[in-house]
Design a protein around this motif. Structure first.
Motif, short mmCIF file in Angstrom:
data_model
loop_
_atom_site.label_atom_id
_atom_site.label_comp_id
_atom_site.label_asym_id
_atom_site.label_seq_id
_atom_site.Cartn_x
_atom_site.Cartn_y
_atom_site.Cartn_z
N GLN A 1 0.83 -1.20 0.00
CA GLN A 1 0.00 0.00 0.00
C GLN A 1 0.86 1.26 0.00
OE1 GLN A 1 -3.19 -0.63 -0.58
NE2 GLN A 1 -2.56 -2.77 -0.41
N ILE A 2 1.96 1.22 0.74
CA ILE A 2 2.89 2.36 0.77
C ILE A 2 3.50 2.58 -0.61
CG2 ILE A 2 5.10 3.16 1.70
CD1 ILE A 2 4.32 1.76 4.35
N VAL A 3 3.86 1.49 -1.26
CA VAL A 3 4.45 1.59 -2.60
C VAL A 3 3.45 2.18 -3.59
CG1 VAL A 3 5.28 0.21 -4.56
CG2 VAL A 3 6.16 -0.24 -2.26
N LYS A 4 2.19 1.79 -3.49
CA LYS A 4 1.16 2.35 -4.36
C LYS A 4 1.04 3.86 -4.15
CE LYS A 4 -1.81 -1.79 -4.33
NZ LYS A 4 -3.15 -2.30 -3.92
N ASP A 5 1.08 4.28 -2.89
CA ASP A 5 1.01 5.72 -2.59
C ASP A 5 2.19 6.46 -3.20
OD1 ASP A 5 -1.32 5.38 -1.12
OD2 ASP A 5 -0.29 5.23 0.81
N ARG A 6 3.36 5.89 -3.06
CA ARG A 6 4.57 6.52 -3.61
C ARG A 6 4.51 6.59 -5.13
NH1 ARG A 6 9.11 3.09 -2.45
NH2 ARG A 6 10.29 4.72 -3.52
N GLY B 1 1.23 11.26 -11.38
CA GLY B 1 -0.18 11.52 -11.13
C GLY B 1 -1.14 10.73 -12.00
N TRP B 2 -0.66 10.17 -13.11
CA TRP B 2 -1.51 9.34 -13.96
C TRP B 2 -1.75 7.96 -13.33
CZ3 TRP B 2 -4.13 11.81 -17.45
CH2 TRP B 2 -3.58 12.89 -18.13
N PHE B 3 -0.88 7.58 -12.41
CA PHE B 3 -1.00 6.26 -11.78
C PHE B 3 -1.90 6.35 -10.55
CE2 PHE B 3 3.17 4.05 -13.35
CZ PHE B 3 2.82 4.35 -14.65
N THR B 4 -3.18 6.49 -10.77
CA THR B 4 -4.13 6.56 -9.66
C THR B 4 -4.21 5.18 -8.98
OG1 THR B 4 -6.01 5.95 -11.04
CG2 THR B 4 -5.48 8.32 -10.86
N HIS B 5 -4.70 5.19 -7.75
CA HIS B 5 -4.84 3.93 -7.03
C HIS B 5 -5.77 2.96 -7.79
CE1 HIS B 5 -2.98 6.23 -3.80
NE2 HIS B 5 -2.76 5.08 -3.18
N GLU B 6 -6.81 3.52 -8.38
CA GLU B 6 -7.75 2.69 -9.14
C GLU B 6 -7.04 1.95 -10.26
OE1 GLU B 6 -11.49 3.22 -12.28
OE2 GLU B 6 -10.60 4.98 -11.31
N PHE B 7 -6.20 2.64 -11.01
CA PHE B 7 -5.58 2.02 -12.17
C PHE B 7 -4.37 1.18 -11.78
CE2 PHE B 7 -7.61 5.58 -14.83
CZ PHE B 7 -8.73 4.79 -15.05
N ILE B 8 -3.70 1.52 -10.70
CA ILE B 8 -2.65 0.62 -10.18
C ILE B 8 -3.27 -0.70 -9.77
CG2 ILE B 8 -1.02 0.23 -8.30
CD1 ILE B 8 -0.40 3.22 -8.33
N ASP B 9 -4.38 -0.62 -9.04
CA ASP B 9 -5.05 -1.84 -8.59
C ASP B 9 -5.55 -2.67 -9.77
OD1 ASP B 9 -4.61 -1.32 -5.92
OD2 ASP B 9 -6.57 -0.41 -5.57
N ILE C 1 8.93 3.00 -9.41
CA ILE C 1 8.64 2.53 -8.05
C ILE C 1 7.97 1.17 -8.05
CG2 ILE C 1 7.31 3.05 -5.97
CD1 ILE C 1 7.83 6.05 -6.66
N LEU C 2 6.95 0.97 -8.86
CA LEU C 2 6.22 -0.29 -8.86
C LEU C 2 7.09 -1.45 -9.35
CD1 LEU C 2 2.80 0.98 -10.26
CD2 LEU C 2 3.23 0.19 -7.92
N MET C 3 7.76 -1.26 -10.49
CA MET C 3 8.58 -2.33 -11.03
C MET C 3 9.74 -2.66 -10.10
SD MET C 3 7.63 -3.97 -13.73
CE MET C 3 9.20 -4.83 -13.83
N GLN C 4 10.35 -1.65 -9.53
CA GLN C 4 11.46 -1.90 -8.61
C GLN C 4 10.99 -2.70 -7.40
OE1 GLN C 4 15.00 -0.69 -9.01
NE2 GLN C 4 14.96 -2.49 -7.68
N ALA D 1 12.18 -0.49 -20.64
CA ALA D 1 10.76 -0.59 -20.32
C ALA D 1 10.00 0.69 -20.63
CB ALA D 1 10.59 -0.95 -18.84
N ALA D 2 8.74 0.53 -20.99
CA ALA D 2 7.86 1.69 -21.16
C ALA D 2 7.29 2.08 -19.79
CB ALA D 2 6.74 1.34 -22.13
N GLY D 3 6.53 3.17 -19.76
CA GLY D 3 5.96 3.61 -18.49
C GLY D 3 4.63 4.31 -18.64
N ASN D 4 3.92 4.02 -19.74
CA ASN D 4 2.67 4.74 -19.99
C ASN D 4 1.53 4.32 -19.07
OD1 ASN D 4 3.23 2.41 -21.61
ND2 ASN D 4 1.38 2.78 -22.80
N ILE D 5 1.52 3.04 -18.66
CA ILE D 5 0.52 2.60 -17.68
C ILE D 5 1.24 1.79 -16.60
CG2 ILE D 5 -1.29 2.57 -19.44
CD1 ILE D 5 -1.19 -0.45 -19.44
N PRO D 6 0.65 1.61 -15.43
CA PRO D 6 1.35 0.95 -14.33
C PRO D 6 1.80 -0.47 -14.68
CG PRO D 6 -0.63 2.05 -13.52
CD PRO D 6 -0.68 2.12 -15.02
N LEU D 7 3.10 -0.73 -14.45
CA LEU D 7 3.69 -2.06 -14.63
C LEU D 7 3.57 -2.58 -16.07
CD1 LEU D 7 2.56 -3.70 -11.27
CD2 LEU D 7 4.90 -3.17 -11.93
#
Length: 330
Positions: free
Chosen positions: A25-30, A36-44, A113-116, A81-87
């Motif tokens: 959850q902390i990683v998602k926040d970071r 800002g395009w990586f909202t919690h909704e779209f990360i999930d 952050i997510l991939m790392q 790696a690309a970075g247009n959408i999460p992971l």
């Protein structure tokens, strides 16, 4: 280690990514704070799809059955790696991990952050894998390369990596073909194909093809499912900017509160804009689209089902190039 052991490691990763561990959850926040395009909704949503389609034990085993055993003399494979959408780079890493090659991974600044965190977690649980994935700022002296970027960056990739085995990916997008018989449920599913991840993915629909005299009202109504995206300041800025451009140029358009429909020959559209064109012959259109190298996905009756564009399987390779075959064949 064997493929069976690696699959078990990935299944464990799926259990972690689908859970509610406080560290995750902390990683998602970071990740959201950094992009800002990586909202919690779209990360999930991205994590959910990865766990369901990529990290399921039976799916993994069925998929791996079609490829040779992992290599025993690994080569260094550089992955940009690309970075247009999460992971979005997860699938390339997964292929490198399971093929047995040593992955030298250059992360996108948009999705560091997510991939790392994913890589760190696997290395924490399985220290014996720690040297199989190396995150690097510069990719030099690799034996092969996989690079994803824009058409402009692809020209540089081709220049630098030409003498090595490589996969170079360019700009791609997706389209939908409508015939006017779509149900309200199918149109709402199409809204997912258009709007998920703010439309930033290559599998997002950026243009629709419709028959003459098509009634757009049901589609505009379905797209209102994502009216709340207008509350996102980055998306709203794009909406206001693109609407202003159309108005200044006296362009024709249709709009609701969250998306603008504009007639255009281009299959690529800006954020918050959905292009459309009319067609007369469905067969001719299908033949034309099936040979278009700029398309990642075609949605519609007889194509990818509505609502499934952003749910790729393990064998839905970017640009249609079999990444696993490439890696196991080096």
């Amino acid at each position: 280690m064997s493929s069976t052991e690696k699959v078990a490691a990935l299944v464990r990763l799926g259990e972690y990514l689908s859970g509610n561990d406080p560290a995750l959850q902390i990683v998602k926040d970071r990740a959201f704070q950094a992009n800002g395009w990586f909202t919690h909704e779209f990360i999930d949503l991205s994590l959910q799809n990865i766990c369901r389609y990529y990290l399921d034990e039976s799916r993994l085993n069925d998929w791996l059955a079609g490829y040779p055993a992992p290599v025993h003399s690994p080569r260094q494979v550089g992955i940009v790696a690309a970075g247009n959408i999460p992971l979005v780079g997860f699938h390339d890493w997964l292929c490198g991990f399971l093929s047995g090659q040593q992955v030298c991974l250059k992360l996108s600044s948009k999705d560091t952050i997510l991939m790392q965190h994913v890589i760190d977690k696997v290395n924490e649980w399985y220290p014996e894998y720690a040297q199989q994935t190396l995150v690097q700022d510069m990719l030099k002296n690799c034996g092969a390369y996989i690079a994803t970027g824009s058409n402009n960056s692809a020209r540089y990739f081709e220049y630098y990596f030409a003498k090595y085995p490589h996969i170079i990916r360019r700009n791609r997008t997706s389209v939908a073909v409508l015939n006017g018989t779509e149900t309200s449920a199918e149109l709402e599913a199409l809204a997912d194909d258009v709007m998920l991840y703010f439309g930033l993915g290559c599998r997002n629909v950026t243009k629709i093809f419709v028959p003459e005299e098509y009634n757009f009202e049901p589609l505009l109504k379905a797209l209102r499912k994502y009216t709340y995206l207008a509350d996102h300041h980055k998306y709203k800025n794009n909406y206001d900017y693109n609407l202003a451009l159309i108005l200044l140029n006296n362009g024709m358009y249709m709009a609701n509160d969250n998306i603008i429909l504009q007639e255009s020959a281009s299959i690529f559209s800006p954020i918050s804009v959905l292009h459309y064109s009319h067609y007369k012959d469905a067969g001719e259109l299908a033949a034309e689209l099936n040979t278009n190298n700029d398309l990642q996905c075609i949605v519609g009756h007889g194509f990818t089902p509505f609502g499934m564009a952003q749910q790729p399987s393990l064998s839905d390779y970017a640009d249609g190039v079999d990444t696993m075959q490439f890696l196991t064949g080096l």
